[in-house]
Design an enzyme around this catalytic site. Sequence first.
Site, short mmCIF file in Angstrom:
data_model
loop_
_atom_site.label_atom_id
_atom_site.label_comp_id
_atom_site.label_asym_id
_atom_site.label_seq_id
_atom_site.Cartn_x
_atom_site.Cartn_y
_atom_site.Cartn_z
N CYS A 130 0.82 -1.22 0.00
CA CYS A 130 0.00 0.00 0.00
C CYS A 130 0.85 1.28 0.00
CB CYS A 130 -0.97 0.08 1.16
SG CYS A 130 -2.09 -1.33 1.32
N ARG B 213 -5.10 6.80 -1.65
CA ARG B 213 -4.30 5.61 -1.36
C ARG B 213 -4.51 4.51 -2.38
NH1 ARG B 213 -6.34 2.08 2.72
NH2 ARG B 213 -4.23 1.17 2.60
N ASN C 256 0.34 -1.69 5.91
CA ASN C 256 1.19 -2.68 6.58
C ASN C 256 2.49 -2.04 7.06
OD1 ASN C 256 -0.57 -4.80 6.21
ND2 ASN C 256 0.44 -5.58 4.38
#
Length: 298
Positions: free
Chosen positions: A2, A18, A82
């Site tokens: 991400c 995002r 993450n």
Amino acid sequence: MCTAISIKHQTDHAFLARNFDYDSTSLLKLAKIPRNYSSPLEPTLNTFKTRYSIIGMMLWHEGTHVLVDGMNEKGLSGAILNLPDACVWNKVLVSDGINLLPTDVSFYCLSQFSSVTELKVAIHQLNIVAPEDHPFAKTTQIHWMFCDKTGESIVVEQTESGLCIYDNPIGVLTNGPTFDQQLINISPYLKDSQTAPPLPGDDSSPSRFIRAGYLKRHLQWTQQPLSTVTHCFHILGNVALLPGILKQTQGEEFETRYTACMDLKHLRYYLKWYHHLKTQIIDLKQEQDECKTLTFFE
């Protein structure tokens, strides 16, 4: 994986955008959550009510759903990314704070707080905990990026150093290493574009952080909201994971499942799935008047 970016115009118009990079089989659904929605709060199962309505993306994982990004009616937005091999969660519940699993932090914060300033004060009341009887929480490795309608942006991490709240002057977040180290990595690229080193081209988290930050810094922005949304999609397209490029040791294939851009002034959520050309636009102002319970978009 991400990548997330935040944008602030001179006119106090802010955006959070995002890429969500995950395995290709997990179920994702866009959700709207109304004010005064009652939800049990793990691990204590105490019930709390949402103060603000939310629109955001839900991920189903091991029988539970996780709000991976979203914004509320006050223009506070957030995203989970993450952070491998860095997170250290508390193990013991407390009686003088709010006990939250790591996967519930974004939902709780967007449901209760109206701005980054308010969040920075209140977040120290949170006990982010992974009890022994919650194996999913114990193995979760994530950090958070929050941005409000003023453009103020922060990164929240809980590591061996404790709960860390960083101001985010770059307006970028990827994965590891921790945010303080990412700021060191990008510093040579914040010079004039003609004197900066060559941009790294691989898909690693440090390289994506540098590319997104460099493009965001040197792009010629306009004050038009739709133009900003378009630029956000193009920047994130430069750090997207194409199907089949990245495979995990367990055989899972990670790819960019979708790209979202949240307009924090007009409260519009722009969504583009990787395998679809059309961009969906969801207006939170309209949806919050019609939403009475947790609802999923088809």
